[in-house]
Write a protein that holds these residues in place. Structure first.
Motif, PDB file in Angstrom:
ATOM      1  N   MET A  97      18.245 -27.742  -3.854  1.00  0.00           N
ATOM      2  CA  MET A  97      18.072 -26.439  -3.220  1.00  0.00           C
ATOM      3  C   MET A  97      16.819 -25.725  -3.740  1.00  0.00           C
ATOM      4  SD  MET A  97      20.279 -25.888  -0.870  1.00  0.00           S
ATOM      5  CE  MET A  97      20.212 -24.116  -0.667  1.00  0.00           C
ATOM      6  N   TYR A  98      16.580 -25.821  -5.030  1.00  0.00           N
ATOM      7  CA  TYR A  98      15.400 -25.182  -5.623  1.00  0.00           C
ATOM      8  C   TYR A  98      14.116 -25.778  -5.045  1.00  0.00           C
ATOM      9  CZ  TYR A  98      11.755 -24.104  -8.992  1.00  0.00           C
ATOM     10  OH  TYR A  98      10.567 -23.714  -9.567  1.00  0.00           O
ATOM     11  N   VAL A  99      14.036 -27.095  -5.030  1.00  0.00           N
ATOM     12  CA  VAL A  99      12.822 -27.751  -4.528  1.00  0.00           C
ATOM     13  C   VAL A  99      12.667 -27.495  -3.041  1.00  0.00           C
ATOM     14  CG1 VAL A  99      11.723 -29.995  -4.120  1.00  0.00           C
ATOM     15  CG2 VAL A  99      12.777 -29.502  -6.341  1.00  0.00           C
ATOM     16  N   TRP A 100      13.728 -27.703  -2.271  1.00  0.00           N
ATOM     17  CA  TRP A 100      13.662 -27.587  -0.818  1.00  0.00           C
ATOM     18  C   TRP A 100      13.348 -26.159  -0.374  1.00  0.00           C
ATOM     19  CZ3 TRP A 100      13.774 -31.192   3.018  1.00  0.00           C
ATOM     20  CH2 TRP A 100      13.943 -30.719   4.320  1.00  0.00           C
ATOM     21  N   ALA A 101      14.138 -25.210  -0.837  1.00  0.00           N
ATOM     22  CA  ALA A 101      14.020 -23.841  -0.328  1.00  0.00           C
ATOM     23  C   ALA A 101      13.061 -22.975  -1.130  1.00  0.00           C
ATOM     24  CB  ALA A 101      15.404 -23.192  -0.290  1.00  0.00           C
ATOM     25  N   ASP A 102      13.163 -23.043  -2.464  1.00  0.00           N
ATOM     26  CA  ASP A 102      12.367 -22.132  -3.287  1.00  0.00           C
ATOM     27  C   ASP A 102      10.928 -22.606  -3.484  1.00  0.00           C
ATOM     28  OD1 ASP A 102      14.569 -20.461  -3.559  1.00  0.00           O
ATOM     29  OD2 ASP A 102      15.257 -21.491  -5.365  1.00  0.00           O
ATOM     30  N   ARG A 103      10.737 -23.890  -3.687  1.00  0.00           N
ATOM     31  CA  ARG A 103       9.380 -24.392  -3.918  1.00  0.00           C
ATOM     32  C   ARG A 103       8.651 -24.698  -2.618  1.00  0.00           C
ATOM     33  NH1 ARG A 103       6.922 -23.115  -8.087  1.00  0.00           N
ATOM     34  NH2 ARG A 103       5.756 -25.031  -8.181  1.00  0.00           N
ATOM     35  N   PHE A 104       9.344 -25.386  -1.675  1.00  0.00           N
ATOM     36  CA  PHE A 104       8.690 -25.768  -0.424  1.00  0.00           C
ATOM     37  C   PHE A 104       8.852 -24.720   0.673  1.00  0.00           C
ATOM     38  CE2 PHE A 104       9.303 -30.529  -1.562  1.00  0.00           C
ATOM     39  CZ  PHE A 104       8.194 -30.491  -2.390  1.00  0.00           C
ATOM     40  N   GLY A 105       9.732 -23.739   0.468  1.00  0.00           N
ATOM     41  CA  GLY A 105       9.924 -22.673   1.448  1.00  0.00           C
ATOM     42  C   GLY A 105      10.583 -23.123   2.743  1.00  0.00           C
ATOM     43  N   LEU A 106      11.349 -24.196   2.689  1.00  0.00           N
ATOM     44  CA  LEU A 106      12.010 -24.708   3.884  1.00  0.00           C
ATOM     45  C   LEU A 106      13.378 -24.046   4.062  1.00  0.00           C
ATOM     46  CD1 LEU A 106      11.002 -28.422   3.288  1.00  0.00           C
ATOM     47  CD2 LEU A 106       9.961 -26.814   4.916  1.00  0.00           C
ATOM     48  N   ARG A 109      19.469 -23.694   4.815  1.00  0.00           N
ATOM     49  CA  ARG A 109      20.642 -24.317   5.441  1.00  0.00           C
ATOM     50  C   ARG A 109      20.475 -25.822   5.567  1.00  0.00           C
ATOM     51  NH1 ARG A 109      20.242 -19.749   9.922  1.00  0.00           N
ATOM     52  NH2 ARG A 109      18.155 -20.546   9.626  1.00  0.00           N
ATOM     53  N   ILE A 110      19.278 -26.246   5.927  1.00  0.00           N
ATOM     54  CA  ILE A 110      18.997 -27.685   6.002  1.00  0.00           C
ATOM     55  C   ILE A 110      19.035 -28.277   4.588  1.00  0.00           C
ATOM     56  CG2 ILE A 110      17.319 -29.444   6.678  1.00  0.00           C
ATOM     57  CD1 ILE A 110      18.569 -27.914   9.033  1.00  0.00           C
ATOM     58  N   GLY A 111      18.471 -27.556   3.631  1.00  0.00           N
ATOM     59  CA  GLY A 111      18.512 -28.009   2.243  1.00  0.00           C
ATOM     60  C   GLY A 111      19.938 -28.151   1.737  1.00  0.00           C
ATOM     61  N   PHE A 112      20.792 -27.210   2.116  1.00  0.00           N
ATOM     62  CA  PHE A 112      22.190 -27.278   1.719  1.00  0.00           C
ATOM     63  C   PHE A 112      22.851 -28.535   2.288  1.00  0.00           C
ATOM     64  CE2 PHE A 112      26.702 -26.488   2.352  1.00  0.00           C
ATOM     65  CZ  PHE A 112      27.092 -26.085   1.080  1.00  0.00           C
TER      66      PHE A 112
END
Length: 133
Positions: A97-106, A109-112
């Motif tokens: 979740m950190y890499v997907w949403a926080d670092r890459f800004g994606l 929900r998809i990251g989850f």
């Protein structure tokens, strides 16, 4: 065991694993709702943490007696390994979740969904080959 029998056994275990996961999730959610709506716990995080204990206990018992039945070892050993596996899974989930949403800004929900898919695969394999071997 012939390859077809091994495939059927593994498929049966995975189906039982999915059923067990649904039951454990329902218990977790049910206890969460009970804590908030009946006990009027004001902190959702505390209500969820308590509910998670019930969900994890349900998952452990279901894994031991339903999913991986016939692989009975020491309850203390299996319980300790189960908790370690779940701690590792929680860290993996948080990292994804950190890499997907926080670092890459994606989209979180998809990251989850991705993190949960990885969690399911890791949990099944770790429980099959480490906890309930």
């Amino acid at each position: 065991m012939p390859p077809a029998a091994a495939h059927d056994a593994l498929g049966g275990q995975f189906l039982r694993y999915l059923i067990n996961g649904l039951v454990a999730t329902a218990v977790h959610y049910g206890v969460l709702r009970f804590n908030i709506e009946v006990l009027h716990m004001s902190l959702a995080a505390a209500a969820n943490a308590l509910a998670a204990v019930f969900g994890i206990a349900t998952s452990f018992l279901g894994s031991r007696y339903f999913v991986f039945r016939g692989r009975q070892g020491s309850v203390a050993r299996q319980g300790a390994l189960f908790v370690l596996v779940y701690a590792a899974i929680a860290m993996l989930h948080a990292l994804v979740m950190y890499v997907w949403a926080d670092r890459f800004g994606l989209d979180y929900r998809i990251g989850f969904l991705l993190a949960t898919g990885m969690q399911m695969a890791f949990s099944f394999l770790a429980n099959k080959f480490v906890v309930f071997r």
